[in-house]
Design a protein around this motif. Structure first.
Motif, short mmCIF file in Angstrom:
data_model
loop_
_atom_site.label_atom_id
_atom_site.label_comp_id
_atom_site.label_asym_id
_atom_site.label_seq_id
_atom_site.Cartn_x
_atom_site.Cartn_y
_atom_site.Cartn_z
N GLY A 189 0.79 -1.23 0.00
CA GLY A 189 0.00 0.00 0.00
C GLY A 189 0.82 1.27 0.00
N GLY A 190 2.14 1.15 0.04
CA GLY A 190 2.98 2.35 0.07
C GLY A 190 4.16 2.16 0.99
N THR A 191 4.68 3.27 1.49
CA THR A 191 5.88 3.24 2.32
C THR A 191 5.59 2.69 3.71
OG1 THR A 191 6.79 5.16 1.17
CG2 THR A 191 7.72 4.63 3.32
N ILE A 192 6.46 1.78 4.15
CA ILE A 192 6.41 1.23 5.51
C ILE A 192 7.63 1.80 6.24
CG2 ILE A 192 6.48 -0.82 6.98
CD1 ILE A 192 5.37 -2.40 4.59
N ARG A 193 7.40 2.55 7.31
CA ARG A 193 8.49 3.15 8.09
C ARG A 193 8.81 2.23 9.28
NH1 ARG A 193 7.86 7.58 10.72
NH2 ARG A 193 10.05 8.20 10.50
N LEU A 194 10.10 1.94 9.42
CA LEU A 194 10.56 1.01 10.44
C LEU A 194 11.52 1.68 11.42
CD1 LEU A 194 11.53 -1.92 8.01
CD2 LEU A 194 9.41 -1.75 9.34
N LEU A 195 11.63 1.10 12.60
CA LEU A 195 12.65 1.48 13.57
C LEU A 195 13.34 0.19 13.99
CD1 LEU A 195 13.97 3.66 15.35
CD2 LEU A 195 12.27 3.09 17.12
N LEU A 196 14.66 0.14 13.80
CA LEU A 196 15.44 -1.05 14.13
C LEU A 196 16.39 -0.76 15.27
CD1 LEU A 196 14.80 -1.19 10.92
CD2 LEU A 196 16.64 -2.85 10.85
N GLY A 197 16.48 -1.68 16.22
CA GLY A 197 17.49 -1.62 17.26
C GLY A 197 18.58 -2.62 16.89
N ILE A 198 19.82 -2.17 16.84
CA ILE A 198 20.95 -3.03 16.46
C ILE A 198 22.07 -2.82 17.47
CG2 ILE A 198 22.58 -3.66 14.64
CD1 ILE A 198 20.76 -2.25 12.63
N ASP A 199 22.57 -3.91 18.07
CA ASP A 199 23.66 -3.72 19.03
C ASP A 199 24.99 -3.57 18.29
OD1 ASP A 199 24.75 -6.24 18.41
OD2 ASP A 199 24.00 -7.21 20.21
N ALA A 200 26.05 -3.30 19.04
CA ALA A 200 27.34 -2.99 18.44
C ALA A 200 27.92 -4.15 17.64
CB ALA A 200 28.33 -2.57 19.53
N HIS A 201 27.39 -5.35 17.84
CA HIS A 201 27.87 -6.53 17.12
C HIS A 201 27.02 -6.83 15.88
CE1 HIS A 201 30.50 -7.24 20.53
NE2 HIS A 201 29.46 -7.21 21.33
N GLY A 202 26.04 -5.98 15.62
CA GLY A 202 25.21 -6.17 14.44
C GLY A 202 24.03 -7.10 14.65
N VAL A 203 23.68 -7.34 15.90
CA VAL A 203 22.54 -8.21 16.21
C VAL A 203 21.31 -7.35 16.48
CG1 VAL A 203 21.61 -9.95 17.80
CG2 VAL A 203 24.05 -9.97 17.17
N LEU A 204 20.20 -7.72 15.90
CA LEU A 204 18.96 -6.97 16.10
C LEU A 204 18.46 -7.13 17.53
CD1 LEU A 204 17.12 -7.94 12.79
CD2 LEU A 204 17.74 -5.61 13.46
N THR A 205 18.14 -6.01 18.15
CA THR A 205 17.57 -6.04 19.50
C THR A 205 16.07 -5.77 19.46
OG1 THR A 205 18.19 -3.71 19.77
CG2 THR A 205 19.72 -5.37 20.61
N GLY A 206 15.56 -5.45 18.30
CA GLY A 206 14.13 -5.22 18.14
C GLY A 206 13.82 -4.49 16.85
N VAL A 207 12.62 -4.71 16.34
CA VAL A 207 12.14 -4.02 15.14
C VAL A 207 10.69 -3.63 15.38
CG1 VAL A 207 11.67 -4.17 12.66
CG2 VAL A 207 13.68 -5.32 13.61
N ARG A 208 10.32 -2.43 15.01
CA ARG A 208 8.94 -1.98 15.12
C ARG A 208 8.54 -1.23 13.84
NH1 ARG A 208 9.51 -4.86 18.72
NH2 ARG A 208 8.80 -4.70 20.90
N VAL A 209 7.27 -1.32 13.52
CA VAL A 209 6.72 -0.56 12.40
C VAL A 209 6.17 0.75 12.95
CG1 VAL A 209 4.89 -0.48 10.66
CG2 VAL A 209 6.17 -2.59 11.03
N LEU A 210 6.64 1.86 12.41
CA LEU A 210 6.20 3.18 12.88
C LEU A 210 4.95 3.64 12.15
CD1 LEU A 210 9.65 5.00 13.10
CD2 LEU A 210 8.39 3.84 14.92
N SER A 211 4.87 3.35 10.87
CA SER A 211 3.69 3.74 10.09
C SER A 211 3.62 2.91 8.81
CB SER A 211 3.73 5.24 9.74
OG SER A 211 4.81 5.53 8.88
N HIS A 212 2.41 2.76 8.29
CA HIS A 212 2.22 2.01 7.05
C HIS A 212 0.83 2.29 6.52
CE1 HIS A 212 -0.67 -1.06 8.44
NE2 HIS A 212 -0.08 -0.90 9.62
N THR A 213 0.59 1.87 5.28
CA THR A 213 -0.74 2.00 4.67
C THR A 213 -1.15 0.66 4.07
OG1 THR A 213 0.30 2.87 2.65
CG2 THR A 213 -0.56 4.48 4.20
N GLU A 214 -0.77 -0.42 4.73
CA GLU A 214 -1.10 -1.75 4.25
C GLU A 214 -2.57 -2.09 4.51
OE1 GLU A 214 1.77 -3.59 2.55
OE2 GLU A 214 1.76 -1.41 2.60
N THR A 215 -3.05 -3.11 3.85
CA THR A 215 -4.46 -3.48 3.91
C THR A 215 -4.88 -3.92 5.32
OG1 THR A 215 -4.31 -4.25 1.62
CG2 THR A 215 -6.26 -4.92 2.88
N PRO A 216 -5.88 -3.26 5.92
CA PRO A 216 -6.37 -3.67 7.24
C PRO A 216 -6.85 -5.12 7.22
CG PRO A 216 -7.21 -1.51 6.66
CD PRO A 216 -6.56 -2.06 5.42
#
Length: 206
Positions: A104-131
């Motif tokens: 549906g368009g742009t999906i804005r993400l926020l990623l947490g990454i530690d100093a070793h390159g390991v993901l500590t979390g991912v969240r979607v900030l905004s999107h227009t995908e199909t409900p």
């Protein structure tokens, strides 16, 4: 009251002075109000930002609120924004903003990454995908997005960084494969960018 006094008060220059004085008073009051409320607004904004960052960066990784250290870097011709988390003066993790194109368009993400390159979390900030379909990337709809925590650029391998329909390890959504495919792609590309520019991103000399 004399007619002369009434005539003087009705003259244009008197009315102009009166309006000018009123305007000046309003400006002074607005400026004073802004001066008094700006620190409170700034504090509330920082608190709200920190609550968001806490979703992707565990508290044990920092002793100074990451919201106090935002940054913007131009890497490979694009601007990358985020926040640095520090512990004992050393950068231990980053929160990075990213974008990817969904159904549906742009999906804005926020990623947490530690100093070793390991993901500590991912969240979607905004999107227009199909409900009811693509919105399963939201934590209030499903826990799918939580599955990224603990992964890295090499875990899984290159092929694993796809949805199962494409031979990877990530679940798709019934009737909405494009959405999870886009998120996986966006996360993977951001991890690759981190790996390529980790020296600049983790710069602790500031």
């Amino acid at each position: 009251m004399s007619t002369t006094t009434l005539d003087w008060k009705q003259k244009p220059h008197f009315m102009g002075l009166l309006l000018g004085g009123f305007a000046l008073l309003v400006c002074v009051l607005v400026a004073l109000g802004a001066r008094l409320t700006d620190p409170l607004i700034s504090l509330r904004t920082q608190e709200d930002t920190q609550k968001l960052l806490d979703q992707v960066i565990p508290a044990e990784l920092y002793d100074t609120a990451p919201s106090k250290e935002p940054f913007n870097l131009t890497l490979d011709g694009q601007t990358l924004s985020g926040f640095r988390a520090r512990k004992a003066g050393q950068v231990t993790a980053l929160a990075l903003f990213a974008e990817t194109q969904g159904y549906g368009g742009t999906i804005r993400l926020l990623l947490g990454i530690d100093a070793h390159g390991v993901l500590t979390g991912v969240r979607v900030l905004s999107h227009t995908e199909t409900p009811g379909l693509g919105d399963k990337i939201q934590t209030n709809k499903s826990d799918w997005i939580l599955g990224f925590a603990g992964l890295s650029l090499g875990n899984p391998d290159e092929q694993g960084w796809h949805v199962k329909k494409d031979g990877g390890q990530f679940d798709g959504f019934t009737g909405a494969t494009i959405t999870p495919r886009a998120v996986v792609k966006g996360v993977h590309e951001t991890l690759a960018l981190f790996a390529k520019h980790s020296a600049e991103l983790l710069d602790s000399k500031e």
